[in-house]
Design a protein around this motif. Structure first.
Motif, mmCIF file in Angstrom:
data_model
loop_
_atom_site.group_PDB
_atom_site.id
_atom_site.type_symbol
_atom_site.label_atom_id
_atom_site.label_comp_id
_atom_site.label_asym_id
_atom_site.label_seq_id
_atom_site.Cartn_x
_atom_site.Cartn_y
_atom_site.Cartn_z
ATOM 1 N N THR A 21 30.916 21.013 26.041
ATOM 2 C CA THR A 21 30.867 20.268 27.292
ATOM 3 C C THR A 21 29.229 20.461 27.814
ATOM 4 N N ASN A 22 28.973 19.605 28.590
ATOM 5 C CA ASN A 22 27.546 19.578 29.049
ATOM 6 C C ASN A 22 27.306 21.030 29.886
ATOM 7 N N ASP A 33 24.021 19.207 33.401
ATOM 8 C CA ASP A 33 25.121 18.003 33.434
ATOM 9 C C ASP A 33 24.382 16.486 34.074
ATOM 10 N N THR A 37 24.284 13.384 31.769
ATOM 11 C CA THR A 37 25.197 12.117 32.190
ATOM 12 C C THR A 37 24.408 10.826 32.579
ATOM 13 N N GLY A 41 25.021 9.066 29.403
ATOM 14 C CA GLY A 41 26.586 8.923 29.634
ATOM 15 C C GLY A 41 27.505 10.105 28.915
ATOM 16 N N VAL A 42 26.926 10.867 28.089
ATOM 17 C CA VAL A 42 27.719 11.874 27.401
ATOM 18 C C VAL A 42 28.304 13.030 28.367
ATOM 19 N N LYS A 43 29.464 13.243 28.152
ATOM 20 C CA LYS A 43 30.239 14.477 29.013
ATOM 21 C C LYS A 43 30.211 15.759 28.009
ATOM 22 N N GLN A 257 28.221 4.190 19.626
ATOM 23 C CA GLN A 257 28.011 4.934 20.970
ATOM 24 C C GLN A 257 26.959 5.960 20.986
ATOM 25 N N LYS A 260 24.658 5.471 26.766
ATOM 26 C CA LYS A 260 25.369 4.474 27.532
ATOM 27 C C LYS A 260 24.555 3.302 27.989
ATOM 28 N N GLU A 282 31.441 9.495 26.739
ATOM 29 C CA GLU A 282 31.564 10.530 27.630
ATOM 30 C C GLU A 282 32.507 11.723 27.025
ATOM 31 N N LYS A 283 33.412 11.197 25.927
ATOM 32 C CA LYS A 283 34.168 12.237 25.365
ATOM 33 C C LYS A 283 33.769 12.639 23.848
#
Ligand code: UT7
Length: 332
Positions: A21-22, A33, A37, A41-43, A257, A260, A282-283
């Protein structure tokens, strides 16, 4: 006789369990984060953990899943193309390893390297084998274990990339469905902005190359971003024009991807609202050759026979391209 087209008739996917995760990245490099983001756009992204596991292990899961969905056995596969920049080994081809592991005894196979455009190059190539009439069942694997070539001390790259793999089966059809058009492009002069410095024949692995971290992804983010935004949007618009498609005709854009902001710019250029864009960055982050098949895998249930999809990508090489396809089946 009607023209033979290649249609996607089954799809499988696999992402590893572990979520980077971020918040975890905030403890590894100087980042937030909020920055990740808003700029990408990545989480979170998935990471393949475990000694001795490589791209083929993710591919095997994806291929077995599609065989089960289609109700066929591995020895019916004629050809398997593995699109990756993170092969299990420098040689032999990961395609050979996958065909061995899934038991595709009658298939030949090869790897195809076009970085983030790999899956599109692979589907284009596969469609020509099908259209020739000589091959009936071709599997295209798109997947990467990017964590094997990412420097987790480099905040420019470690925030984007993740691991994952998708696979599609292509079969012949005489209906007006399947792969309708492909536009593939490349410009090798772009290699200076995105590459891996060592481990190839120009600079084989040595203590010095390892010490200099030359086995990791080298990316000049801003330069790549500039080319990606322009070229991915241009080629997507070009394939629409060439096929007389308006935004109303398109059910989904299926974009690589990477960021974003690149996806948004492409969708804007095509006149598409966000409801017509597959987005799962994001996932999973940027899984290189894995992004587009993983989107198709996740959205499969929503797709209907005849839906117009535009698949678009830009990546290392530089390579880029678009595929226009009419989806071939309603999901069960
Ligand atoms: O997969 C296909 C090929 N790859 C791509 O398409 C990727 C294309 N490039 C990108 O997506 C973006 O360029 C990145 C996400 C890699 C970087 O985003 P950016 O908006 O282009 O950032 P930047 O490199 O222009 O850096 C802006 C600022 C810099 O600080 P200063 O010099 O303005 O003070 C960077 O040092 O942001 C800083 N920065 C960060 N800050 C927090 C760079 N990375 C990070 C970070 N966290 N992870």
């Amino acid at each position: 006789m009607n023209k033979i087209r290649a249609a996607i008739t089954a799809i499988g996917g696999y992402v590893p369990e572990y979520r980077l995760t971020n918040q975890i990245l905030e403890t590894m490099v100087e980042t937030t984060d909020e920055w990740i983001t808003s700029r990408t756009g990545v989480k979170e992204r998935r990471i393949l953990k475990g000694e001795g596991l490589g791209t083929s292990d993710m591919a095997v899961e994806a291929v077995n899943q599609l065989l089960e969905k289609r109700g066929i056995s591995a020895d019916e596969i004629d050809l398997l193309i593995c699109c990756t920049v993170t092969p299990d080994l420098v040689f032999p081809a990961t395609a050979n390893i996958i065909t061995d592991k899934v038991g595709a005894k009658n298939a030949f196979g090869f790897d195809l390297m076009a970085a983030c455009s790999g899956f599109l190059y692979g589907v284009t190539t596969a469609s020509k084998y099908i259209e020739s009439g000589s091959y009936k069942k071709v599997v295209v694997v798109g997947g990467d274990k990017m964590s094997s070539i990412v420097d987790y001390e480099d905040r420019q790259t470690c925030i984007i990339f993740g691991d994952g793999c998708g696979a599609v089966l292509l079969e012949p059809t005489e209906e007006e469905i399947g792969i309708m058009d492909c536009i593939m492009k490349s410009d090798g002069s772009g290699r200076v902005h995105l590459h891996q410095k060592a481990g190839g024949s120009v600079k084989p692995a040595s203590h010095a190359t390892v010490d200099a971290k030359e086995h990791f992804v080298y990316q000049e983010g801003q330069a790549v971003f500039k080319f990606a935004v322009t070229n991915m949007a241009d080629v997507s618009a070009e394939i629409m024009e060439r096929n007389n498609l308006t935004s109303d005709d398109i059910r989904y854009l299926v974009p690589h991807q990477a960021n974003k902001r690149i996806i948004d710019a492409t969708a804007r250029r095509m006149g598409l609202g966000s409801e017509k864009v597959m987005l799962n960055i994001e996932k999973y982050g940027n899984t290189t050759s894995g992004t587009i098949p993983l989107c198709l895998w996740e959205w499969e249930k929503e797709l209907k026979k005849g839906d117009n999809l535009i698949l678009s990508a830009f990546g290392g090489g530089f390579t880029w391209g678009s595929i226009y396809l009419k989806w071939a089946y309603d999901a069960k």
